[in-house]
Design a protein around this motif. Structure first.
Motif, PDB file in Angstrom:
ATOM      1  N   SER A  10       6.404  -3.177 -11.134  1.00  0.00           N
ATOM      2  CA  SER A  10       6.843  -1.810 -10.477  1.00  0.00           C
ATOM      3  C   SER A  10       5.720  -0.713 -11.133  1.00  0.00           C
ATOM      4  O   SER A  10       5.566   0.066 -10.060  1.00  0.00           O
ATOM      5  CB  SER A  10       8.488  -1.576 -11.018  1.00  0.00           C
ATOM      6  OG  SER A  10       8.571  -0.560 -10.702  1.00  0.00           O
ATOM      7  N   CYS A  11       5.632  -0.829 -12.251  1.00  0.00           N
ATOM      8  CA  CYS A  11       4.703   0.117 -12.564  1.00  0.00           C
ATOM      9  C   CYS A  11       3.118   0.381 -11.865  1.00  0.00           C
ATOM     10  O   CYS A  11       2.794   1.311 -11.459  1.00  0.00           O
ATOM     11  CB  CYS A  11       4.232   0.235 -14.176  1.00  0.00           C
ATOM     12  SG  CYS A  11       5.925   0.828 -15.056  1.00  0.00           S
ATOM     13  N   ARG A  12       2.783  -0.805 -11.584  1.00  0.00           N
ATOM     14  CA  ARG A  12       1.656  -0.870 -10.894  1.00  0.00           C
ATOM     15  C   ARG A  12       1.551  -0.441  -9.584  1.00  0.00           C
ATOM     16  O   ARG A  12       0.865   0.115  -9.100  1.00  0.00           O
ATOM     17  CB  ARG A  12       0.990  -2.403 -10.892  1.00  0.00           C
ATOM     18  CG  ARG A  12       0.212  -2.931 -12.172  1.00  0.00           C
ATOM     19  CD  ARG A  12      -0.579  -4.028 -12.186  1.00  0.00           C
ATOM     20  NE  ARG A  12       0.307  -5.342 -11.705  1.00  0.00           N
ATOM     21  CZ  ARG A  12       0.890  -5.957 -12.436  1.00  0.00           C
ATOM     22  NH1 ARG A  12       0.976  -5.702 -13.875  1.00  0.00           N
ATOM     23  NH2 ARG A  12       1.635  -7.149 -12.003  1.00  0.00           N
ATOM     24  N   THR A  13       2.671  -0.855  -8.825  1.00  0.00           N
ATOM     25  CA  THR A  13       2.910  -0.432  -7.317  1.00  0.00           C
ATOM     26  C   THR A  13       3.114   1.064  -7.434  1.00  0.00           C
ATOM     27  O   THR A  13       2.690   1.632  -6.629  1.00  0.00           O
ATOM     28  CB  THR A  13       4.279  -1.074  -6.934  1.00  0.00           C
ATOM     29  OG1 THR A  13       4.306  -2.394  -7.025  1.00  0.00           O
ATOM     30  CG2 THR A  13       4.610  -0.422  -5.682  1.00  0.00           C
ATOM     31  N   HIS A  14       4.212   1.852  -8.392  1.00  0.00           N
ATOM     32  CA  HIS A  14       3.949   3.283  -8.477  1.00  0.00           C
ATOM     33  C   HIS A  14       2.549   3.881  -8.523  1.00  0.00           C
ATOM     34  O   HIS A  14       2.094   4.932  -8.003  1.00  0.00           O
ATOM     35  CB  HIS A  14       4.976   3.680  -9.545  1.00  0.00           C
ATOM     36  CG  HIS A  14       6.155   3.703  -9.219  1.00  0.00           C
ATOM     37  ND1 HIS A  14       6.565   4.698  -8.182  1.00  0.00           N
ATOM     38  CD2 HIS A  14       7.240   3.184  -9.684  1.00  0.00           C
ATOM     39  CE1 HIS A  14       8.145   4.427  -8.232  1.00  0.00           C
ATOM     40  NE2 HIS A  14       8.401   3.516  -8.744  1.00  0.00           N
ATOM     41  N   LEU A  15       1.649   3.225  -9.496  1.00  0.00           N
ATOM     42  CA  LEU A  15       0.449   3.947  -9.738  1.00  0.00           C
ATOM     43  C   LEU A  15      -0.524   3.628  -8.511  1.00  0.00           C
ATOM     44  O   LEU A  15      -1.339   4.594  -7.953  1.00  0.00           O
ATOM     45  CB  LEU A  15      -0.340   3.355 -10.978  1.00  0.00           C
ATOM     46  CG  LEU A  15       0.203   3.561 -12.349  1.00  0.00           C
ATOM     47  CD1 LEU A  15      -0.504   2.638 -13.258  1.00  0.00           C
ATOM     48  CD2 LEU A  15       0.122   5.201 -12.398  1.00  0.00           C
ATOM     49  N   GLU A  16      -0.394   2.705  -7.695  1.00  0.00           N
ATOM     50  CA  GLU A  16      -1.066   2.429  -6.375  1.00  0.00           C
ATOM     51  C   GLU A  16      -0.530   3.323  -5.346  1.00  0.00           C
ATOM     52  O   GLU A  16      -1.284   4.034  -4.623  1.00  0.00           O
ATOM     53  CB  GLU A  16      -0.928   0.888  -5.871  1.00  0.00           C
ATOM     54  CG  GLU A  16      -1.586  -0.050  -6.829  1.00  0.00           C
ATOM     55  CD  GLU A  16      -1.296  -1.467  -6.448  1.00  0.00           C
ATOM     56  OE1 GLU A  16      -0.357  -1.770  -5.460  1.00  0.00           O
ATOM     57  OE2 GLU A  16      -1.870  -2.460  -7.082  1.00  0.00           O
ATOM     58  N   LEU A  17       0.698   3.774  -5.259  1.00  0.00           N
ATOM     59  CA  LEU A  17       1.260   4.701  -4.366  1.00  0.00           C
ATOM     60  C   LEU A  17       1.011   6.001  -4.788  1.00  0.00           C
ATOM     61  O   LEU A  17       0.487   6.872  -3.829  1.00  0.00           O
ATOM     62  CB  LEU A  17       2.768   4.480  -4.409  1.00  0.00           C
ATOM     63  CG  LEU A  17       3.230   3.364  -3.783  1.00  0.00           C
ATOM     64  CD1 LEU A  17       4.806   3.191  -3.848  1.00  0.00           C
ATOM     65  CD2 LEU A  17       2.820   3.127  -2.134  1.00  0.00           C
ATOM     66  N   ALA A  18       0.674   6.263  -6.056  1.00  0.00           N
ATOM     67  CA  ALA A  18       0.105   7.752  -6.367  1.00  0.00           C
ATOM     68  C   ALA A  18      -1.241   7.857  -6.020  1.00  0.00           C
ATOM     69  O   ALA A  18      -1.401   8.944  -5.358  1.00  0.00           O
ATOM     70  CB  ALA A  18       0.343   7.730  -7.974  1.00  0.00           C
ATOM     71  N   HIS A  30       5.567   9.597  -8.343  1.00  0.00           N
ATOM     72  CA  HIS A  30       5.055   8.222  -8.578  1.00  0.00           C
ATOM     73  C   HIS A  30       4.509   8.214 -10.092  1.00  0.00           C
ATOM     74  O   HIS A  30       5.025   6.939 -10.909  1.00  0.00           O
ATOM     75  CB  HIS A  30       3.943   7.617  -7.696  1.00  0.00           C
ATOM     76  CG  HIS A  30       4.759   7.386  -6.563  1.00  0.00           C
ATOM     77  ND1 HIS A  30       5.632   6.320  -6.154  1.00  0.00           N
ATOM     78  CD2 HIS A  30       4.465   7.997  -5.155  1.00  0.00           C
ATOM     79  CE1 HIS A  30       5.828   6.342  -5.006  1.00  0.00           C
ATOM     80  NE2 HIS A  30       5.142   7.117  -4.306  1.00  0.00           N
ATOM     81  N   ILE A  31       3.701   9.044 -10.471  1.00  0.00           N
ATOM     82  CA  ILE A  31       3.240   8.963 -11.763  1.00  0.00           C
ATOM     83  C   ILE A  31       4.574   9.552 -13.067  1.00  0.00           C
ATOM     84  O   ILE A  31       4.354   8.826 -14.040  1.00  0.00           O
ATOM     85  CB  ILE A  31       2.244  10.334 -11.991  1.00  0.00           C
ATOM     86  CG1 ILE A  31       1.012   9.774 -11.392  1.00  0.00           C
ATOM     87  CG2 ILE A  31       1.954  10.400 -13.524  1.00  0.00           C
ATOM     88  CD1 ILE A  31      -0.181  10.967 -11.223  1.00  0.00           C
ATOM     89  N   ARG A  32       5.204  10.137 -12.676  1.00  0.00           N
ATOM     90  CA  ARG A  32       6.432  10.545 -13.391  1.00  0.00           C
ATOM     91  C   ARG A  32       7.350   9.141 -13.603  1.00  0.00           C
ATOM     92  O   ARG A  32       7.822   8.860 -14.628  1.00  0.00           O
ATOM     93  CB  ARG A  32       7.272  11.652 -13.134  1.00  0.00           C
ATOM     94  CG  ARG A  32       6.635  13.102 -13.275  1.00  0.00           C
ATOM     95  CD  ARG A  32       7.384  14.165 -12.823  1.00  0.00           C
ATOM     96  NE  ARG A  32       6.822  15.397 -13.161  1.00  0.00           N
ATOM     97  CZ  ARG A  32       6.681  16.229 -14.256  1.00  0.00           C
ATOM     98  NH1 ARG A  32       7.302  15.305 -15.294  1.00  0.00           N
ATOM     99  NH2 ARG A  32       6.042  17.085 -14.484  1.00  0.00           N
TER     100      ARG A  32
END
Length: 50
Positions: A10-18, A30-32
């Motif tokens: 989940s964290c990796r996905t958010h970072l990729e989306l950011a 996404h970073i937050r």
């Protein structure tokens, strides 16, 4: 700070989306999300709102 390989999916996905987002508000979201999920152990001083 954890290495990317140590982050949850989940964290990796958010970072990729950011990284892919053009809208600054979307990047911020996404970073937050990653930070709030507890994926980041330390926040560098330059990113603190103190």
């Amino acid at each position: 700070m954890r290495r990317l390989s140590q982050l949850s999916e989940s964290c990796r996905t958010h970072l990729e989306l950011a990284l892919a987002a053009d809208d600054p508000a979307e990047k911020d979201y996404h970073i937050r999300s990653v930070m709030q999920a507890g994926c980041v152990e330390e926040v560098p001083d330059e990113f603190r709102g103190d």
